[in-house]
Design a protein around this motif. Structure first.
Motif, PDB file in Angstrom:
ATOM      1  N   SER A  24      -2.312 -14.493  -0.508  1.00  0.00           N
ATOM      2  CA  SER A  24      -1.357 -15.340  -1.227  1.00  0.00           C
ATOM      3  C   SER A  24      -0.032 -15.496  -0.492  1.00  0.00           C
ATOM      4  N   GLY A  25       0.086 -14.875   0.687  1.00  0.00           N
ATOM      5  CA  GLY A  25       1.315 -14.997   1.464  1.00  0.00           C
ATOM      6  C   GLY A  25       2.462 -14.174   0.924  1.00  0.00           C
ATOM      7  N   HIS A  26       2.147 -13.042   0.263  1.00  0.00           N
ATOM      8  CA  HIS A  26       3.196 -12.226  -0.340  1.00  0.00           C
ATOM      9  C   HIS A  26       3.257 -10.821   0.255  1.00  0.00           C
ATOM     10  N   LEU A  27       2.839 -10.667   1.501  1.00  0.00           N
ATOM     11  CA  LEU A  27       2.951  -9.359   2.134  1.00  0.00           C
ATOM     12  C   LEU A  27       4.403  -8.925   2.266  1.00  0.00           C
ATOM     13  N   GLY A  28       5.300  -9.898   2.328  1.00  0.00           N
ATOM     14  CA  GLY A  28       6.724  -9.576   2.407  1.00  0.00           C
ATOM     15  C   GLY A  28       7.232  -8.868   1.169  1.00  0.00           C
ATOM     16  N   GLN A  29       6.479  -8.951   0.070  1.00  0.00           N
ATOM     17  CA  GLN A  29       6.872  -8.275  -1.166  1.00  0.00           C
ATOM     18  C   GLN A  29       6.081  -6.982  -1.390  1.00  0.00           C
ATOM     19  N   TRP A  30       5.510  -6.453  -0.314  1.00  0.00           N
ATOM     20  CA  TRP A  30       4.649  -5.279  -0.441  1.00  0.00           C
ATOM     21  C   TRP A  30       5.389  -4.079  -1.024  1.00  0.00           C
ATOM     22  N   ARG A  31       6.642  -3.888  -0.640  1.00  0.00           N
ATOM     23  CA  ARG A  31       7.391  -2.751  -1.181  1.00  0.00           C
ATOM     24  C   ARG A  31       7.539  -2.866  -2.693  1.00  0.00           C
ATOM     25  N   ALA A  32       7.786  -4.063  -3.193  1.00  0.00           N
ATOM     26  CA  ALA A  32       7.901  -4.262  -4.642  1.00  0.00           C
ATOM     27  C   ALA A  32       6.560  -4.032  -5.322  1.00  0.00           C
ATOM     28  N   ILE A  33       5.481  -4.462  -4.683  1.00  0.00           N
ATOM     29  CA  ILE A  33       4.145  -4.239  -5.237  1.00  0.00           C
ATOM     30  C   ILE A  33       3.860  -2.744  -5.340  1.00  0.00           C
ATOM     31  N   VAL A  34       4.192  -2.015  -4.289  1.00  0.00           N
ATOM     32  CA  VAL A  34       3.972  -0.566  -4.285  1.00  0.00           C
ATOM     33  C   VAL A  34       4.801   0.106  -5.377  1.00  0.00           C
ATOM     34  N   ALA A  35       6.059  -0.298  -5.492  1.00  0.00           N
ATOM     35  CA  ALA A  35       6.946   0.312  -6.489  1.00  0.00           C
ATOM     36  C   ALA A  35       6.415   0.094  -7.904  1.00  0.00           C
ATOM     37  N   GLU A  36       5.967  -1.116  -8.201  1.00  0.00           N
ATOM     38  CA  GLU A  36       5.460  -1.397  -9.537  1.00  0.00           C
ATOM     39  C   GLU A  36       4.114  -0.730  -9.778  1.00  0.00           C
ATOM     40  N   ALA A  37       3.287  -0.664  -8.757  1.00  0.00           N
ATOM     41  CA  ALA A  37       1.999   0.021  -8.903  1.00  0.00           C
ATOM     42  C   ALA A  37       2.209   1.491  -9.221  1.00  0.00           C
ATOM     43  N   ASN A  38       3.206   2.102  -8.604  1.00  0.00           N
ATOM     44  CA  ASN A  38       3.473   3.517  -8.836  1.00  0.00           C
ATOM     45  C   ASN A  38       4.079   3.791 -10.209  1.00  0.00           C
ATOM     46  N   ARG A  39       4.639   2.759 -10.839  1.00  0.00           N
ATOM     47  CA  ARG A  39       5.183   2.920 -12.192  1.00  0.00           C
ATOM     48  C   ARG A  39       4.152   2.578 -13.262  1.00  0.00           C
TER      49      ARG A  39
ATOM     50  N   ASP B  27       4.860  -0.197 -25.851  1.00  0.00           N
ATOM     51  CA  ASP B  27       5.882  -0.970 -25.154  1.00  0.00           C
ATOM     52  C   ASP B  27       5.772  -0.764 -23.647  1.00  0.00           C
ATOM     53  N   TYR B  28       4.688  -1.267 -23.064  1.00  0.00           N
ATOM     54  CA  TYR B  28       4.518  -1.163 -21.620  1.00  0.00           C
ATOM     55  C   TYR B  28       5.452  -2.148 -20.923  1.00  0.00           C
ATOM     56  N   PRO B  29       5.996  -1.762 -19.777  1.00  0.00           N
ATOM     57  CA  PRO B  29       6.882  -2.679 -19.046  1.00  0.00           C
ATOM     58  C   PRO B  29       6.086  -3.806 -18.400  1.00  0.00           C
ATOM     59  N   PHE B  30       6.775  -4.901 -18.120  1.00  0.00           N
ATOM     60  CA  PHE B  30       6.137  -6.000 -17.423  1.00  0.00           C
ATOM     61  C   PHE B  30       5.959  -5.657 -15.949  1.00  0.00           C
ATOM     62  N   VAL B  31       4.876  -6.131 -15.376  1.00  0.00           N
ATOM     63  CA  VAL B  31       4.659  -6.093 -13.933  1.00  0.00           C
ATOM     64  C   VAL B  31       5.137  -7.427 -13.377  1.00  0.00           C
ATOM     65  N   HIS B  32       5.958  -7.393 -12.324  1.00  0.00           N
ATOM     66  CA  HIS B  32       6.629  -8.594 -11.801  1.00  0.00           C
ATOM     67  C   HIS B  32       7.424  -9.271 -12.921  1.00  0.00           C
ATOM     68  N   PRO B  33       8.413  -8.560 -13.467  1.00  0.00           N
ATOM     69  CA  PRO B  33       9.144  -9.056 -14.636  1.00  0.00           C
ATOM     70  C   PRO B  33       9.903 -10.349 -14.402  1.00  0.00           C
ATOM     71  N   THR B  34      10.183 -10.698 -13.150  1.00  0.00           N
ATOM     72  CA  THR B  34      10.891 -11.951 -12.878  1.00  0.00           C
ATOM     73  C   THR B  34       9.940 -13.148 -12.822  1.00  0.00           C
ATOM     74  N   GLY B  35       8.637 -12.889 -12.929  1.00  0.00           N
ATOM     75  CA  GLY B  35       7.668 -13.990 -12.932  1.00  0.00           C
ATOM     76  C   GLY B  35       7.676 -14.743 -14.249  1.00  0.00           C
TER      77      GLY B  35
END
Length: 302
Positions: A213-228, A261-269
């Motif tokens: 999807s061309g979002h490797l630049g957001q990998w750190r954010a993906i990792v952070a949300e996956a870990n939460r 009350d689970y948090p959103f993943v990619h809350p800015t989406g």
């Protein structure tokens, strides 16, 4: 024939035929047989003291059964392995079930709720349209990992025994791997083993989705949300899918009448997902499948 060659053909066969009703309306599906075995063990073993030890014994038994059956079938040649692998891969059926939610949601919200209830375990009666869409997309992401990528990974690593062990453990986790009074101790070993077996496939799924999807630049954010995420593995493909579609996933939902009350993943989406986003997720599933097929072909050739 190599594992990669057999898996390549199995992926193509599954994509072409899926799960023909004319077969499985007459014969029990292997996944159904696995479920019956685990259900029987639950009734026979999940009682009294030492439930955790009993659950550990069941998990070990499932590993032995998977290894024995896989080795026996593999000894018959490449064709039986191909057929079993194609049956236990779930690409086409996954896409069909997810796409059905989009079609139902286009008809009406009640139809969408009924359709998504077939693929998720949360309460659906009070869902609005975006909640229905999010649930379908989350199911698509998670099941792409544990229904396609993970079994393919373990087939490449350990052949048919690896695939059967994975499917047995994954089925056990889906049936007894819950943190409830009945299963918290008995299902502990199956749940932790499933977490271990999905550790690498979940991360590979997320990496592939992000790259495609061309979002490797957001990998750190993906990792952070996956870990939460509440799950050690499901959050990885879910976070990557959320960015691939630019949709906020997860969020509050109800189980057995209790809101969580689970948090959103990619809350800015985007919060207002709909049928079109479900269909876009199905496209991503096929892209992920094509990537897996390409990897298998490359390994086969090399």
């Amino acid at each position: 024939m190599s594992h990669a060659a057999i898996l390549t053909l199995a992926l193509l066969l599954d994509a072409l035929l899926g799960e023909p009703r004319w077969i499985w309306s007459r014969l029990p599906h292997p996944a159904v047989l696995m479920g019956r075995l685990i259900g029987w063990a639950d009734r026979q073993m999940n009682h009294g003291t030492q439930r955790r030890l009993r659950g550990l014994a069941l998990t070990a038994l499932l590993v032995v059964i998977g290894w024995f059956l896989g080795t026996a079938i593999a000894a018959l040649g490449w064709l039986p392995q191909l057929l079993v692998a194609a049956i236990l891969l779930a690409q086409r059926s996954l896409v069909q079930h997810v796409a059905a939610v989009a079609r139902a949601l286009r008809i009406s919200l009640p139809e969408g709720r009924r359709s998504v209830a077939m693929i998720v375990g949360r309460d659906t009666a009070g869902m609005d349209g975006p909640a229905v869409a999010r649930a379908a997309i989350e199911s698509a992401a998670e099941n792409a990992s544990d229904g396609v990528i993970a079994p393919a990974f373990w087939f490449l690593v350990a052949g048919l025994p690896g695939l059967l062990i994975y499917k047995l453990i994954n089925t056990a986790d889906s049936m007894i791997g819950y943190r409830t009074p009945r299963y918290e101790r008995f299902g502990w070993a199956a749940a932790r083993t499933d977490d271990l077996l999905n550790l690498i496939p979940a991360r590979l799924s997320a990496l592939a989705l992000a790259a495609l999807s061309g979002h490797l630049g957001q990998w750190r954010a993906i990792v952070a949300e996956a870990n939460r995420h509440r799950s050690p593995n499901a959050g990885w493909p879910e976070a990557a899918m959320a960015r691939a579609l630019d949709v906020a996933l997860s969020g509050p939902r109800a189980y057995d009448g209790q809101m969580r009350d689970y948090p959103f993943v990619h809350p800015t989406g985007r919060r207002h997902a709909g049928a079109a986003d479900i269909e876009a997720a199905c496209t991503r599933l096929w892209q992920l499948w094509a990537c897996l097929l390409g990897v298998c072909l490359l390994i086969w050739v090399l």
